[in-house]
Motif scaffolding. Sequence first.
Motif: not given
Lengths: 230, 410
Positions: B331-359
């Motif tokens: 259960e606590s692992g899944l709690l972490g996993l859910t947080g991680g999944a959201i984090g992966v989403g945000i992280g991917m979004g952020l780096s895509k944003l940085v990429e777009i901003a940089a270009t």
Amino acid sequence: MKRSVIRLENVWKVYKMGDTHVNALQGLHLDIKEGEFLAIMGPSGSGKSTAVNMIGCLDVPTKGRIMLDQHDISRLDESELAQIRGRKIGFIFQQFNLIPTLTALENVTLPMIFQGTGEGERISRAKKLLGLVELGERIYHKPTELSGGQQQRVAIARSLANDPEVILADEPTGNLDSKTGSIVIDFLKRLHKADGKTIIMVTHDAALSRVAERVEFLKDGKIVKSLNNK
Amino acid sequence: MIYDYFKVGISNLIHRKMRSWLTMVGIFIGIAAVVGLISLGQGMEEAIKNIFFQIGSDKLLVTAKTGQRFSGPPGSSAAANLTTHDMAAIKRVNGVDKVGGRLIKSAKLEFNREVRFYFVASMPDDQEGRELVTAANRYEAESGRLLKRGDRFKAVIGHDVANKGIFKTKRIELGNKIKISDVDFEAVGILKKSGNPQQDRVIIIPEDALREVLGIDEDALDVIAVQAAKGVDINQASQNIERELRRERDVEEGKEDFEIQTPQQILETLGNILTMVKIVLIGIASISLLVGGIGIANTMYTAVLERTKEIGIMKSVGAQNKDILIIFLIESGLLGLTGGAIGVGIGMGLSKLVEIAATNFLGTSLIKAFFPWYLILGALTFSFLIGAISGLLPARQAALLKPVDALRYE
Ligand SMILES: Nc1ncnc2c1ncn2[C@@H]1O[C@H](COP(=O)(O)OP(=O)(O)OP(=O)(O)O)[C@@H](O)[C@H]1O
Ligand SMILES: [Mg+2]
């Protein structure tokens, strides 16, 4: 002479609360034979629940021995006791003790999960047991969506999940009115008669105790009277 | 059996209260930082490797000193030019196998009546130089062909140039004419996409033609590509060339007006910068993950308290300590996993944003978000583990509860 399933030999249970000691059980002797229906009666605080918890391996004595199939269970560790609880004993509690977030069906399958029973078998067996207690129509209901009597019938079905030898019922009708209570008692009687289960039931109600073959009266953690109904 | 425990864990999670989800904020900030960091870092490394490693580890580049390395393509700024004499001198150096000289010049380009100022690169006219430059840049034609001996006003067009990267109004097709400094050049080939933005935006024409239309000195060169002989240490070759060029150009040691770049050197310098950035970000990420872990541990303790009775019930129907432990860990692992999944989403979004901003704002395509499957899988596994580890103590507490005590708990 029938085989003895569970025997309590000079069992003591002492609760230490600061300086005071509560002797919940004081040298209790109890011999439960295979296939018998035993009722335990006694005033509040006399140690009935404590005794039943000992029989069900939920608790360990401060002193004395508990023999299960001639084996001293004080030698067993926690996981072995859990195995015994899971396989040999079915509990029915006064407060039903169903898990509120699970459906009736899931509550009944739960004991089988811990025995590693496969999912398909679990579900078909749980459905059968719920049918037996006449709740076939209500298997997807949560405990809060069921009446007290229905909840207790789910608990009966759950107690049978792993086809245990012994059913322990601690005041199974304590929270029910007399009509629904007698339905529950009828199921217990049937389990005893038809399936040959060993049944140990705690009750306050002298009328209910008459369904048992034997009644033991507890006072201050000791047997003070025995009664044979046969 | 584990599968069943996952089901129990998931069901428990679904029934959780909102506040227990909020404690995952730390986890997803941490994971978002990690994912963003690795994705951008990897992307940058990838891009840099693309640019420099395609040159090959046995090759090096000699350029005139520009002071700033990354201000544009090599040779694009005004500096003391290299010459064909330098190239001849390098060719004589011990350990040097092949040399090839190039000019890279800014020129007025016109296509479909659209005028642009952009870089034009030369292709050596000699066989050896052409082979070396082609191999070093991995020029491959997607359609048409590369330049060959005897070509005059022909051009090979980089992939992006052909596809509206520079001329926005029309794609360049084989046979089209492009005016370079008002002289018509025919597109005879279009290069495959390389992923290296400089290479994808190149226009290559024969060296002679370039000198002629742009009026470049006969002996001037911007870049000299060098291939070391087989079995020769590239750093040794680099030192030999440096010594020879000092003599040829008559400069003192330490005051060189030229530069020799080996791919390794460039990678190392960039690697050091990247490492620094990484250390800082890893610091931030680990602090948030720690906070997230503590948050999870806290909600798990609460969960153990809230569900003490359930634990008692499970024990009364045969759950062993280890079963309870596993259920709570999952259960606590899944709690972490859910947080991680959201984090992966945000992280991917952020780096895509940085990429777009940089270009868009910095005009660099060096910053590329890069999402390999192992990064995503790794981040998810990692967040599950953080969750499970944070839940270890609470789960142990749950597992060790005495059945009677737990059952009595209200
Ligand atoms: N965990 C405990 N700590 C301290 N004292 C306890 C504990 N559990 C039981 N006791 C005491 O032990 C005695 C026997 O309790 P038990 O619950 O067995 O009684 P009972 O016969 O089941 O009573 P009732 O009919 O009210 O259910 C009581 O005096 C009770 O206060
Ligand atoms: Mg009681």
